[in-house]
Design a protein around this motif. Structure first.
Motif, PDB file in Angstrom:
ATOM      1  N   UNK A  34      35.489  41.639  39.099  1.00 19.08           N
ATOM      2  CA  UNK A  34      36.366  42.131  40.178  1.00 19.08           C
ATOM      3  C   UNK A  34      36.953  40.969  40.974  1.00 19.08           C
ATOM      4  N   UNK A  35      36.126  39.965  41.197  1.00 19.50           N
ATOM      5  CA  UNK A  35      36.627  38.805  41.953  1.00 19.50           C
ATOM      6  C   UNK A  35      37.809  38.164  41.227  1.00 19.50           C
ATOM      7  N   UNK A  36      37.670  37.997  39.906  1.00 16.46           N
ATOM      8  CA  UNK A  36      38.782  37.404  39.136  1.00 16.46           C
ATOM      9  C   UNK A  36      40.020  38.276  39.263  1.00 16.46           C
ATOM     10  N   UNK A  37      39.845  39.591  39.138  1.00 12.50           N
ATOM     11  CA  UNK A  37      41.016  40.481  39.191  1.00 12.50           C
ATOM     12  C   UNK A  37      41.676  40.445  40.568  1.00 12.50           C
ATOM     13  N   UNK A  38      40.891  40.198  41.588  1.00 13.93           N
ATOM     14  CA  UNK A  38      41.454  40.122  42.940  1.00 13.93           C
ATOM     15  C   UNK A  38      42.101  38.770  43.225  1.00 13.93           C
ATOM     16  N   UNK A  39      41.506  37.703  42.661  1.00  7.25           N
ATOM     17  CA  UNK A  39      41.900  36.358  43.085  1.00  7.25           C
ATOM     18  C   UNK A  39      42.988  35.709  42.244  1.00  7.25           C
ATOM     19  N   UNK A  40      43.077  36.065  40.972  1.00  8.16           N
ATOM     20  CA  UNK A  40      44.019  35.324  40.119  1.00  8.16           C
ATOM     21  C   UNK A  40      45.467  35.631  40.510  1.00  8.16           C
ATOM     22  N   UNK A  41      46.344  34.708  40.140  1.00 10.72           N
ATOM     23  CA  UNK A  41      47.764  34.924  40.424  1.00 10.72           C
ATOM     24  C   UNK A  41      48.342  35.995  39.508  1.00 10.72           C
ATOM     25  N   UNK A  42      47.931  35.973  38.246  1.00 15.73           N
ATOM     26  CA  UNK A  42      48.502  36.887  37.256  1.00 15.73           C
ATOM     27  C   UNK A  42      47.412  37.518  36.408  1.00 15.73           C
TER      28      UNK A  42
END
Ligand code: FO1
Length: 330
Positions: free
Chosen positions: A197-205
């Motif tokens: 979830x953190x990756x999905x929230x934090x990444x640009x794309x």
């Protein structure tokens, strides 16, 4: 959602998360890693194909991604190791054991390692990280969940057919039987693996790789909280169509769309993804369907999507990221 997974203030410029199945996603990631640094890339991989055989924990999509990115994939099959030997499988067959699912000698070592580590209490994501590090991969490779999710297939015939296991459908039946329904057993109780979830929230794309929408992307997006997180970031989500010219490049995606009552075209893909993804990358062969993609609610981007070699996969990855940046997300 845990406190550690709550949204942070801003996206990390250049960072990308890829929702991934097996062969098509692995080739896309291989291209992406030519245009992005490994530290910028997180792959979130389907585990619905995972199963146990010979008492071993097998995770085909995670392994296909790992071997491809390590340059160790069998180029002919798109799965398993290059330069593989089959001594164990041959002997297993001689003994009358199960040899329908082809596990090579090198591949078996990975399954032994994973099974041993799991029996010691390590989670799937921990083992995946250990394996990725052992192959020198610099990206973050995550199973979508550490909890068991099992893709189950109901054949269209006979009328009273009962569910079969995914690998029974895919390998034993060579995905040659029509499908009436697909179900992901255990998914309602599955939690996103740490970091997902953190990756999905934090990444640009966020990229939805050119993988089967039902049996590869479905079991990723349907993990609780994943679809909701994608919907909140819809403008930053770009999907690459696995359907080109009305059929799938590899595997049963096209046939499955038809069998499950969807149009086997980029417009059909757009209808499946429009709630959580804003942009659909389609091939030149489907350029005439761009208006239908737009009508389904996704912005079409037309380019060459056939990943005939790593250079073309890199070109596709670059075009996919540019499609996202055109929406001001990178
Ligand atoms: N696919 C096959 O069609 N036949 C096989 O015997 C087979 C063995 C196999 C072994 C390890 C592995 O990681 C993957 C393997 N695959 C095989 C591919 C795999 O089952 C499917 O491609 C995926 O599950 C669908 O994405």
């Amino acid at each position: 959602m845990s406190g550690a997974e709550r949204t942070t203030a801003s996206s990390t410029a250049g960072s990308v998360a890829v929702l991934a199945g097996g062969v098509g996603a692995a080739r896309f990631l291989n291209g992406l890693l030519r245009v992005r640094r490994p530290a910028e890339v997180t792959a979130i991989v389907n585990v619905g194909d995972d199963f146990t055989l010979h008492g071993l924990n097998i995770s085909p999509d995670l392994d296909t991604v790992t071997y491809t990115l390590a340059g160790e994939i069998n180029p002919e099959t798109g799965w398993g190791r290059a330069g593989e030997t089959w001594r164990v499988l041959t002997e297993l067959g001689r003994l009358g054991g199960q040899d329908w699912f082809k596990l090579g000698d090198l591949d078996l070592a990975l399954h032994l390692f994973r099974t041993q580590r799991r029996s010691e209490g390590a989670s799937l994501s921990q083992v995946t990280g250990e394996v990725a590090a052992s192959f020198g991969l610099g990206l973050t490779l995550l199973p979508v969940s550490d909890d068991p999710i099992q893709t189950r297939i109901t054949p269209a015939e006979p009328e009273d057919a009962t569910e079969i296991d995914f690998q029974d459908y895919f390998v034993a039946h060579r995905h040659g039987i029509a499908v009436r329904a697909v179900r992901f057993a255990g998914i309602d109780e599955a939690r996103p693996a740490p970091g997902v979830l953190r990756a999905l929230q934090d990444v640009a794309t966020i990229v939805v790789a050119p993988s089967n929408p039902f049996v590869s992307i479905g079991p990723v997006v349907d993990v609780p909280q994943v679809r909701e997180t994608l919907c909140r970031r819809r403008d930053s989500v770009v999907a690459v169509s696995p359907i080109v010219g009305g059929t799938s490049i590899k595997g049963p995606a096209g046939a499955m769309m038809r069998e499950l009552g969807h149009e086997p075209s980029v417009a059909g893909v757009a209808r499946l993804y429009a709630d959580f993804a804003g942009t659909l990358v389609i091939d030149h062969a489907d350029g005439d369907l761009a208006p239908a993609v737009a009508e389904a609610g996704m912005t079409p981007v037309v380019t060459d999507t056939i990943m005939a070699d790593p250079d073309r996969a890199a070109t596709l990855a670059k075009a996919t990221l540019e499609a996202a940046s055109a929406k001001g997300t990178t």
